[in-house]
Write a protein that holds these residues in place. Structure first.
Motif, short mmCIF file in Angstrom:
data_model
loop_
_atom_site.label_atom_id
_atom_site.label_comp_id
_atom_site.label_asym_id
_atom_site.label_seq_id
_atom_site.Cartn_x
_atom_site.Cartn_y
_atom_site.Cartn_z
N GLY A 1 0.80 -1.22 0.00
CA GLY A 1 0.00 0.00 0.00
C GLY A 1 0.83 1.26 0.00
N ALA A 2 2.15 1.13 0.00
CA ALA A 2 3.02 2.31 0.00
C ALA A 2 3.22 2.80 -1.43
N VAL A 3 3.50 4.08 -1.55
CA VAL A 3 3.84 4.66 -2.85
C VAL A 3 5.29 4.29 -3.12
N LEU A 4 5.56 3.66 -4.26
CA LEU A 4 6.91 3.25 -4.61
C LEU A 4 7.53 4.29 -5.53
N MET B 1 14.48 11.52 -0.78
CA MET B 1 13.85 11.36 0.54
C MET B 1 13.51 12.72 1.16
N GLU B 2 14.38 13.71 0.99
CA GLU B 2 14.10 15.05 1.50
C GLU B 2 12.92 15.68 0.77
N THR B 3 12.80 15.43 -0.52
CA THR B 3 11.67 15.95 -1.28
C THR B 3 10.37 15.36 -0.77
N VAL B 4 10.37 14.06 -0.51
CA VAL B 4 9.16 13.39 -0.01
C VAL B 4 8.81 13.91 1.39
N THR B 5 9.81 14.05 2.24
CA THR B 5 9.55 14.53 3.60
C THR B 5 9.10 15.98 3.61
N ALA B 6 9.64 16.80 2.71
CA ALA B 6 9.24 18.21 2.63
C ALA B 6 7.79 18.34 2.17
N ALA B 7 7.27 17.34 1.47
CA ALA B 7 5.88 17.38 1.02
C ALA B 7 4.91 17.09 2.15
N GLY B 8 5.41 16.60 3.29
CA GLY B 8 4.54 16.36 4.43
C GLY B 8 4.34 14.90 4.76
N LEU B 9 5.06 14.01 4.12
CA LEU B 9 4.95 12.58 4.41
C LEU B 9 6.12 12.17 5.30
N SER B 10 5.80 11.45 6.38
CA SER B 10 6.87 11.10 7.32
C SER B 10 7.26 9.63 7.26
N THR C 1 3.07 16.08 -2.66
CA THR C 1 2.21 17.04 -1.95
C THR C 1 0.75 16.64 -2.08
N SER C 2 0.35 16.21 -3.26
CA SER C 2 -1.05 15.79 -3.44
C SER C 2 -1.34 14.50 -2.67
N VAL C 3 -0.37 13.60 -2.60
CA VAL C 3 -0.55 12.38 -1.81
C VAL C 3 -0.67 12.72 -0.32
N ALA C 4 0.14 13.67 0.14
CA ALA C 4 0.11 14.06 1.55
C ALA C 4 -1.20 14.76 1.91
N GLU C 5 -1.78 15.50 0.96
CA GLU C 5 -3.06 16.17 1.22
C GLU C 5 -4.19 15.15 1.36
N ARG C 6 -4.14 14.10 0.54
CA ARG C 6 -5.18 13.07 0.60
C ARG C 6 -5.02 12.15 1.81
N ASN C 7 -3.78 11.73 2.07
CA ASN C 7 -3.54 10.79 3.16
C ASN C 7 -2.15 11.08 3.75
N PRO C 8 -2.07 11.87 4.83
CA PRO C 8 -0.77 12.23 5.39
C PRO C 8 -0.03 11.06 6.05
N ASP C 9 -0.74 9.97 6.33
CA ASP C 9 -0.11 8.80 6.95
C ASP C 9 0.37 7.78 5.92
#
Length: 134
Positions: free
Chosen positions: A58-61, A115-124, A87-95
């Motif tokens: 279920g993770a984004v690859l 990884m920094e780009t993904v984390t800056a979008a709001g996904l941890s 960013t759009s993925v984080a807005e829909r589901n931040p977890d």
């Protein structure tokens, strides 16, 4: 170091010129040998066991290709499009979890930048998975 005596039998005067020269040489050495880059630590959760398929399900690859490109679900993206997509993925589901899969031969700095780009979008929930041949 040179010691100069006064004529009246007083204390000896010590010349400070060699001391100043040594201090200047040390100052120049440390200025040239120092690095002023900013170092940041990256938190990576590791475990003793291998990552199971269920934990990545279920993770984004995000695949980091050896030729410098990025793939998400087979769609080729550049760095700006990756930031917008994450960013759009984080807005829909931040977890939502994100798995970064580097190809063999990809520099580590490139993986860290993704990884920094993904984390800056709001996904941890970002993890690295072993790629084919990697």
């Amino acid at each position: 170091m040179q010691v100069v005596r006064k004529k009246r039998g007083g204390r000896a005067l010590i010349s400070l010129t060699p001391l100043i020269d040594v201090v200047f040489i040390l100052l120049v050495f440390f200025m040239l040998a120092s690095s002023f880059t900013e170092w940041r630590a990256i938190d990576l959760a590791t475990s003793a066991k291998a990552v199971s398929a269920a934990s990545v399900e279920g993770a984004v690859l995000v695949r980091v290709r050896a030729d410098g490109g990025l793939d998400i679900a087979g769609e080729r993206l550049d760095a700006e499009a990756l930031a917008a997509r994450m960013t759009s993925v984080a807005e829909r589901n931040p977890d939502r979890r994100v798995a970064v899969q580097p190809d063999a031969g990809v520099p580590l700095q490139r993986v860290v930048t993704v990884m920094e780009t993904v984390t800056a979008a709001g996904l941890s929930g970002v993890s690295i998975v072993r790629g084919p041949g990697g």
